[in-house]
Design a protein around this motif. Structure first.
Motif, PDB file in Angstrom:
ATOM      1  N   ARG A  89     -35.361   0.330 -20.559  1.00  0.00           N
ATOM      2  CA  ARG A  89     -34.953   0.798 -19.016  1.00  0.00           C
ATOM      3  C   ARG A  89     -34.362   2.582 -19.173  1.00  0.00           C
ATOM      4  O   ARG A  89     -33.702   2.930 -20.227  1.00  0.00           O
ATOM      5  CB  ARG A  89     -33.781   0.212 -18.473  1.00  0.00           C
ATOM      6  N   VAL A  90     -34.909   3.271 -18.412  1.00  0.00           N
ATOM      7  CA  VAL A  90     -34.353   4.637 -18.085  1.00  0.00           C
ATOM      8  C   VAL A  90     -34.061   4.975 -16.644  1.00  0.00           C
ATOM      9  O   VAL A  90     -34.503   4.451 -15.865  1.00  0.00           O
ATOM     10  CB  VAL A  90     -35.540   5.504 -18.636  1.00  0.00           C
ATOM     11  N   VAL A  91     -32.928   5.560 -16.636  1.00  0.00           N
ATOM     12  CA  VAL A  91     -32.357   5.978 -15.129  1.00  0.00           C
ATOM     13  C   VAL A  91     -33.065   7.058 -14.538  1.00  0.00           C
ATOM     14  O   VAL A  91     -32.910   8.120 -15.390  1.00  0.00           O
ATOM     15  CB  VAL A  91     -30.904   6.009 -15.304  1.00  0.00           C
ATOM     16  N   ARG A  92     -33.853   6.998 -13.659  1.00  0.00           N
ATOM     17  CA  ARG A  92     -34.316   8.214 -12.888  1.00  0.00           C
ATOM     18  C   ARG A  92     -33.322   9.089 -12.454  1.00  0.00           C
ATOM     19  O   ARG A  92     -32.167   8.735 -12.210  1.00  0.00           O
ATOM     20  CB  ARG A  92     -35.262   7.861 -12.120  1.00  0.00           C
ATOM     21  N   ASP A  93     -33.703  10.165 -12.118  1.00  0.00           N
ATOM     22  CA  ASP A  93     -32.746  11.299 -11.639  1.00  0.00           C
ATOM     23  C   ASP A  93     -31.877  10.817 -10.180  1.00  0.00           C
ATOM     24  O   ASP A  93     -31.030  11.117  -9.732  1.00  0.00           O
ATOM     25  CB  ASP A  93     -33.608  12.695 -11.151  1.00  0.00           C
ATOM     26  N   ASP A  94     -32.923   9.883  -9.548  1.00  0.00           N
ATOM     27  CA  ASP A  94     -32.481   9.514  -8.038  1.00  0.00           C
ATOM     28  C   ASP A  94     -31.377   8.303  -8.344  1.00  0.00           C
ATOM     29  O   ASP A  94     -31.013   7.673  -7.154  1.00  0.00           O
ATOM     30  CB  ASP A  94     -33.422   9.216  -7.135  1.00  0.00           C
ATOM     31  N   GLY A  95     -31.247   7.825  -9.683  1.00  0.00           N
ATOM     32  CA  GLY A  95     -30.436   6.742  -9.828  1.00  0.00           C
ATOM     33  C   GLY A  95     -31.210   5.197  -9.969  1.00  0.00           C
ATOM     34  O   GLY A  95     -30.450   4.245 -10.562  1.00  0.00           O
ATOM     35  N   TRP A 106     -39.043   2.469 -16.511  1.00  0.00           N
ATOM     36  CA  TRP A 106     -39.298   1.752 -17.700  1.00  0.00           C
ATOM     37  C   TRP A 106     -40.447   2.570 -18.676  1.00  0.00           C
ATOM     38  O   TRP A 106     -41.276   3.222 -18.188  1.00  0.00           O
ATOM     39  CB  TRP A 106     -40.001   0.249 -17.488  1.00  0.00           C
ATOM     40  N   LEU A 107     -39.752   2.532 -20.020  1.00  0.00           N
ATOM     41  CA  LEU A 107     -40.534   3.211 -20.944  1.00  0.00           C
ATOM     42  C   LEU A 107     -41.019   2.288 -21.836  1.00  0.00           C
ATOM     43  O   LEU A 107     -40.156   1.574 -22.415  1.00  0.00           O
ATOM     44  CB  LEU A 107     -39.458   4.293 -21.822  1.00  0.00           C
ATOM     45  N   HIS A 108     -42.344   2.133 -22.321  1.00  0.00           N
ATOM     46  CA  HIS A 108     -43.132   1.395 -22.857  1.00  0.00           C
ATOM     47  C   HIS A 108     -43.635   2.161 -24.145  1.00  0.00           C
ATOM     48  O   HIS A 108     -44.387   2.887 -24.320  1.00  0.00           O
ATOM     49  CB  HIS A 108     -44.173   0.895 -22.179  1.00  0.00           C
ATOM     50  N   ILE A 109     -42.912   1.859 -25.425  1.00  0.00           N
ATOM     51  CA  ILE A 109     -43.175   2.259 -26.617  1.00  0.00           C
ATOM     52  C   ILE A 109     -44.210   1.403 -27.462  1.00  0.00           C
ATOM     53  O   ILE A 109     -43.766   0.363 -28.172  1.00  0.00           O
ATOM     54  CB  ILE A 109     -42.102   2.885 -27.410  1.00  0.00           C
ATOM     55  N   HIS A 110     -45.289   1.947 -27.527  1.00  0.00           N
ATOM     56  CA  HIS A 110     -46.497   1.050 -28.290  1.00  0.00           C
ATOM     57  C   HIS A 110     -46.374   1.143 -29.801  1.00  0.00           C
ATOM     58  O   HIS A 110     -46.019   2.252 -30.338  1.00  0.00           O
ATOM     59  CB  HIS A 110     -47.741   1.288 -27.675  1.00  0.00           C
ATOM     60  N   HIS A 111     -46.652   0.115 -30.698  1.00  0.00           N
ATOM     61  CA  HIS A 111     -46.651   0.241 -31.971  1.00  0.00           C
ATOM     62  C   HIS A 111     -48.114   0.200 -32.491  1.00  0.00           C
ATOM     63  O   HIS A 111     -48.851  -0.242 -31.926  1.00  0.00           O
ATOM     64  CB  HIS A 111     -45.972  -1.158 -32.566  1.00  0.00           C
ATOM     65  N   SER A 112     -48.049   0.893 -33.654  1.00  0.00           N
ATOM     66  CA  SER A 112     -49.431   0.951 -34.303  1.00  0.00           C
ATOM     67  C   SER A 112     -49.669  -0.081 -34.828  1.00  0.00           C
ATOM     68  O   SER A 112     -49.113  -0.851 -35.424  1.00  0.00           O
ATOM     69  CB  SER A 112     -49.481   2.248 -35.331  1.00  0.00           C
ATOM     70  N   LEU A 113     -51.124  -0.550 -35.013  1.00  0.00           N
ATOM     71  CA  LEU A 113     -51.616  -1.539 -35.844  1.00  0.00           C
ATOM     72  C   LEU A 113     -52.043  -1.090 -37.249  1.00  0.00           C
ATOM     73  O   LEU A 113     -52.442  -2.230 -37.946  1.00  0.00           O
ATOM     74  CB  LEU A 113     -52.721  -2.240 -34.798  1.00  0.00           C
ATOM     75  N   ASP A 114     -51.986   0.264 -37.469  1.00  0.00           N
ATOM     76  CA  ASP A 114     -52.395   0.645 -38.763  1.00  0.00           C
ATOM     77  C   ASP A 114     -51.193   0.571 -39.869  1.00  0.00           C
ATOM     78  O   ASP A 114     -51.495   1.126 -40.914  1.00  0.00           O
ATOM     79  CB  ASP A 114     -53.259   1.912 -38.634  1.00  0.00           C
ATOM     80  N   GLY A 115     -50.171   0.229 -39.366  1.00  0.00           N
ATOM     81  CA  GLY A 115     -49.050   0.335 -39.924  1.00  0.00           C
ATOM     82  C   GLY A 115     -48.167   1.803 -40.448  1.00  0.00           C
ATOM     83  O   GLY A 115     -47.349   1.820 -41.410  1.00  0.00           O
ATOM     84  N   ALA A 167     -44.827  -1.312 -13.198  1.00  0.00           N
ATOM     85  CA  ALA A 167     -44.927  -0.173 -11.902  1.00  0.00           C
ATOM     86  C   ALA A 167     -46.071   0.780 -12.342  1.00  0.00           C
ATOM     87  O   ALA A 167     -46.159   1.152 -13.463  1.00  0.00           O
ATOM     88  CB  ALA A 167     -43.661   0.311 -11.595  1.00  0.00           C
ATOM     89  N   SER A 168     -46.576   1.508 -11.332  1.00  0.00           N
ATOM     90  CA  SER A 168     -47.642   2.261 -11.575  1.00  0.00           C
ATOM     91  C   SER A 168     -46.860   3.573 -12.232  1.00  0.00           C
ATOM     92  O   SER A 168     -47.554   4.564 -12.748  1.00  0.00           O
ATOM     93  CB  SER A 168     -48.306   2.883 -10.228  1.00  0.00           C
ATOM     94  N   ASP A 169     -45.494   3.985 -11.890  1.00  0.00           N
ATOM     95  CA  ASP A 169     -45.000   5.134 -12.702  1.00  0.00           C
ATOM     96  C   ASP A 169     -44.246   5.039 -13.606  1.00  0.00           C
ATOM     97  O   ASP A 169     -43.435   5.640 -14.327  1.00  0.00           O
ATOM     98  CB  ASP A 169     -44.057   5.873 -11.642  1.00  0.00           C
ATOM     99  N   ASP A 170     -44.590   3.778 -14.366  1.00  0.00           N
ATOM    100  CA  ASP A 170     -44.000   3.321 -15.623  1.00  0.00           C
ATOM    101  C   ASP A 170     -44.554   4.348 -16.773  1.00  0.00           C
ATOM    102  O   ASP A 170     -45.559   4.940 -16.669  1.00  0.00           O
ATOM    103  CB  ASP A 170     -44.308   2.014 -16.411  1.00  0.00           C
TER     104      ASP A 170
END
Length: 57
Positions: free
Chosen positions: A31-37, A41-50, A2-5
């Motif tokens: 998955r994260v629950v918004r204030d409105d219920g 979605w929270l995407h946590i990217h991993h570094s490629l430099d270790g 979604a555009s608001d991820d």
């Protein structure tokens, strides 16, 4: 996706992380629950430099 991820990306990594599609770092998605219920979605990217491995030591 979604555009608001929300994306958390490493600063000054070896690549520019793709926040619009399929990123090669294989981000962790939570998955994260918004204030409105509704679900968001929270995407946590991993570094490629270790740096995550270095931080754990």
């Amino acid at each position: 996706m979604a555009s608001d991820d929300i994306h958390v990306t490493p600063v000054a990594d070896l690549i520019d992380h793709d926040t619009a599609g399929d990123c090669p770092c294989g981000p962790q998605i939570e998955r994260v629950v918004r204030d409105d219920g509704s679900d968001g979605w929270l995407h946590i990217h991993h570094s490629l430099d270790g740096r995550e491995q270095k931080e754990r030591q």
